[in-house]
Scaffold this motif. Structure first.
Motif, PDB file in Angstrom:
ATOM      1  N   THR A  90       0.843  -1.203   0.000  1.00  0.00           N
ATOM      2  CA  THR A  90       0.000   0.000   0.000  1.00  0.00           C
ATOM      3  C   THR A  90       0.874   1.248   0.000  1.00  0.00           C
ATOM      4  N   ASN A  91       1.902   1.244   0.839  1.00  0.00           N
ATOM      5  CA  ASN A  91       2.827   2.383   0.867  1.00  0.00           C
ATOM      6  C   ASN A  91       3.530   2.551  -0.472  1.00  0.00           C
ATOM      7  N   THR A  92       3.859   1.440  -1.102  1.00  0.00           N
ATOM      8  CA  THR A  92       4.495   1.493  -2.417  1.00  0.00           C
ATOM      9  C   THR A  92       3.542   2.108  -3.439  1.00  0.00           C
ATOM     10  N   TYR A  93       2.272   1.724  -3.371  1.00  0.00           N
ATOM     11  CA  TYR A  93       1.297   2.266  -4.325  1.00  0.00           C
ATOM     12  C   TYR A  93       1.083   3.767  -4.122  1.00  0.00           C
ATOM     13  N   VAL A  94       1.075   4.189  -2.865  1.00  0.00           N
ATOM     14  CA  VAL A  94       0.904   5.622  -2.575  1.00  0.00           C
ATOM     15  C   VAL A  94       2.027   6.426  -3.227  1.00  0.00           C
ATOM     16  N   SER A  95       3.224   5.859  -3.259  1.00  0.00           N
ATOM     17  CA  SER A  95       4.375   6.556  -3.849  1.00  0.00           C
ATOM     18  C   SER A  95       4.615   6.161  -5.307  1.00  0.00           C
ATOM     19  N   TRP A  96       3.722   5.393  -5.876  1.00  0.00           N
ATOM     20  CA  TRP A  96       3.930   4.822  -7.210  1.00  0.00           C
ATOM     21  C   TRP A  96       4.165   5.886  -8.278  1.00  0.00           C
ATOM     22  N   HIS A  97       3.512   7.024  -8.171  1.00  0.00           N
ATOM     23  CA  HIS A  97       3.663   8.074  -9.187  1.00  0.00           C
ATOM     24  C   HIS A  97       5.071   8.669  -9.212  1.00  0.00           C
ATOM     25  N   ARG A  98       5.846   8.450  -8.128  1.00  0.00           N
ATOM     26  CA  ARG A  98       7.203   8.992  -8.078  1.00  0.00           C
ATOM     27  C   ARG A  98       8.266   7.997  -8.525  1.00  0.00           C
ATOM     28  N   VAL A  99       7.869   6.763  -8.804  1.00  0.00           N
ATOM     29  CA  VAL A  99       8.838   5.732  -9.185  1.00  0.00           C
ATOM     30  C   VAL A  99       9.378   6.034 -10.576  1.00  0.00           C
ATOM     31  N   ARG A 100      10.681   6.108 -10.657  1.00  0.00           N
ATOM     32  CA  ARG A 100      11.331   6.339 -11.952  1.00  0.00           C
ATOM     33  C   ARG A 100      11.900   5.047 -12.511  1.00  0.00           C
ATOM     34  N   ASP A 101      12.412   4.206 -11.635  1.00  0.00           N
ATOM     35  CA  ASP A 101      13.055   2.959 -12.054  1.00  0.00           C
ATOM     36  C   ASP A 101      12.253   1.783 -11.496  1.00  0.00           C
ATOM     37  N   LEU A 102      11.651   1.015 -12.384  1.00  0.00           N
ATOM     38  CA  LEU A 102      10.848  -0.125 -11.935  1.00  0.00           C
ATOM     39  C   LEU A 102      11.685  -1.140 -11.163  1.00  0.00           C
ATOM     40  N   GLY A 103      12.967  -1.226 -11.459  1.00  0.00           N
ATOM     41  CA  GLY A 103      13.843  -2.147 -10.743  1.00  0.00           C
ATOM     42  C   GLY A 103      13.991  -1.771  -9.276  1.00  0.00           C
ATOM     43  N   ALA A 104      13.880  -0.500  -8.972  1.00  0.00           N
ATOM     44  CA  ALA A 104      14.014  -0.039  -7.595  1.00  0.00           C
ATOM     45  C   ALA A 104      12.724  -0.220  -6.802  1.00  0.00           C
ATOM     46  N   ALA A 105      11.606  -0.416  -7.472  1.00  0.00           N
ATOM     47  CA  ALA A 105      10.317  -0.526  -6.779  1.00  0.00           C
ATOM     48  C   ALA A 105      10.285  -1.748  -5.859  1.00  0.00           C
ATOM     49  N   ARG A 106      10.870  -2.841  -6.297  1.00  0.00           N
ATOM     50  CA  ARG A 106      10.877  -4.058  -5.475  1.00  0.00           C
ATOM     51  C   ARG A 106      11.726  -3.848  -4.213  1.00  0.00           C
ATOM     52  N   ALA A 107      12.862  -3.190  -4.357  1.00  0.00           N
ATOM     53  CA  ALA A 107      13.712  -2.896  -3.203  1.00  0.00           C
ATOM     54  C   ALA A 107      12.996  -1.928  -2.261  1.00  0.00           C
ATOM     55  N   TYR A 108      12.259  -0.964  -2.820  1.00  0.00           N
ATOM     56  CA  TYR A 108      11.482  -0.039  -1.999  1.00  0.00           C
ATOM     57  C   TYR A 108      10.443  -0.813  -1.182  1.00  0.00           C
ATOM     58  N   ALA A 109       9.761  -1.758  -1.819  1.00  0.00           N
ATOM     59  CA  ALA A 109       8.745  -2.548  -1.123  1.00  0.00           C
ATOM     60  C   ALA A 109       9.386  -3.409  -0.027  1.00  0.00           C
ATOM     61  N   ARG A 110      10.560  -3.987  -0.296  1.00  0.00           N
ATOM     62  CA  ARG A 110      11.246  -4.789   0.721  1.00  0.00           C
ATOM     63  C   ARG A 110      11.626  -3.919   1.910  1.00  0.00           C
ATOM     64  N   THR A 111      12.141  -2.724   1.631  1.00  0.00           N
ATOM     65  CA  THR A 111      12.484  -1.802   2.708  1.00  0.00           C
ATOM     66  C   THR A 111      11.242  -1.449   3.513  1.00  0.00           C
ATOM     67  N   ALA A 112      10.118  -1.256   2.839  1.00  0.00           N
ATOM     68  CA  ALA A 112       8.868  -0.928   3.534  1.00  0.00           C
ATOM     69  C   ALA A 112       8.437  -2.086   4.437  1.00  0.00           C
ATOM     70  N   VAL A 113       8.634  -3.331   3.993  1.00  0.00           N
ATOM     71  CA  VAL A 113       8.297  -4.497   4.827  1.00  0.00           C
ATOM     72  C   VAL A 113       9.168  -4.513   6.078  1.00  0.00           C
ATOM     73  N   VAL A 114      10.465  -4.326   5.912  1.00  0.00           N
ATOM     74  CA  VAL A 114      11.382  -4.360   7.057  1.00  0.00           C
ATOM     75  C   VAL A 114      11.056  -3.238   8.034  1.00  0.00           C
ATOM     76  N   ARG A 115      10.803  -2.057   7.531  1.00  0.00           N
ATOM     77  CA  ARG A 115      10.485  -0.936   8.418  1.00  0.00           C
ATOM     78  C   ARG A 115       9.139  -1.136   9.116  1.00  0.00           C
ATOM     79  N   ALA A 116       8.163  -1.715   8.421  1.00  0.00           N
ATOM     80  CA  ALA A 116       6.875  -2.006   9.059  1.00  0.00           C
ATOM     81  C   ALA A 116       7.061  -3.039  10.169  1.00  0.00           C
ATOM     82  N   ALA A 117       7.924  -4.033   9.935  1.00  0.00           N
ATOM     83  CA  ALA A 117       8.188  -5.044  10.965  1.00  0.00           C
ATOM     84  C   ALA A 117       8.881  -4.410  12.165  1.00  0.00           C
ATOM     85  N   MET A 118       9.851  -3.554  11.917  1.00  0.00           N
ATOM     86  CA  MET A 118      10.550  -2.904  13.021  1.00  0.00           C
ATOM     87  C   MET A 118       9.581  -2.019  13.816  1.00  0.00           C
ATOM     88  N   SER A 119       8.682  -1.354  13.131  1.00  0.00           N
ATOM     89  CA  SER A 119       7.678  -0.540  13.809  1.00  0.00           C
ATOM     90  C   SER A 119       6.757  -1.424  14.646  1.00  0.00           C
TER      91      SER A 119
END
Length: 171
Positions: A44-73
């Motif tokens: 969901t966080n990835t989709y909210v920021s989807w309009h700012r994604v320039r490199d599709l390859g980085a989107a998966r890493a962004y989503a993984r980072t979001a998972v780790v940060r959500a877990a830490m939270s």
């Protein structure tokens, strides 16, 4: 020229990334339902920021980072959530076997959240020290010390049943 990302591209990301993100989340929290919630939150966080994604390859890493940060939270807020106690334990379809996986999962669950995150990122996600530091928002030295402490704790919990050799592992 600006290129706006489409919903179809997002759907393709979700299809490709759901499994790996779920496995990472499960390894971090050790609970299937919570892992699904964390992945949903991250996507969901990835989709909210989807309009700012320039490199599709980085989107998966962004989503993984979001998972780790959500877990830490979640780990930080867990102390504020009261447990729901019941008289009867629910039946579980899991039946223990003699493989090393159940013991490893239990030991992984006994690690403090930061050590668990570092061990999962370094050895399951196969991230370098620098990549893990970037995902966790900490220094490379912290990743190294938390890796050492986490592996030491796993060795103490599991004894000689698993080889924790890090020889040949990228640093």
């Amino acid at each position: 020229m600006s290129s706006r990302r489409t919903d179809e591209e997002y759907a393709a990301l979700v299809t490709a990334a759901w499994g790996p993100l779920y496995r990472t989340a499960y390894l971090l929290v050790g609970n299937h339902a919570l892992a699904e919630d964390l992945v949903q939150t991250a996507l969901t966080n990835t989709y909210v920021s989807w309009h700012r994604v320039r490199d599709l390859g980085a989107a998966r890493a962004y989503a993984r980072t979001a998972v780790v940060r959500a877990a830490m939270s979640w780990f930080r807020s867990r102390a504020r959530r009261p447990e729901h106690l019941t008289d009867v334990l629910p039946e579980t379809p899991y039946s223990p076997d003699h493989s090393v996986r159940p013991a490893l999962m239990a030991a992984l669950g006994d690690l403090p959240p930061r050590q668990r995150a570092v061990v999962v990122l370094r050895f399951y996600e196969d991230l370098s020290v620098a990549e893990a530091a970037r995902v966790l928002g900490c220094s490379e030295g912290t990743v190294k010390s938390q890796t050492s402490a986490g592996l030491g704790r796993l060795r103490a919990l599991l004894g000689d049943s698993i080889d924790f050799s890090t020889e040949g592992t990228p640093s």
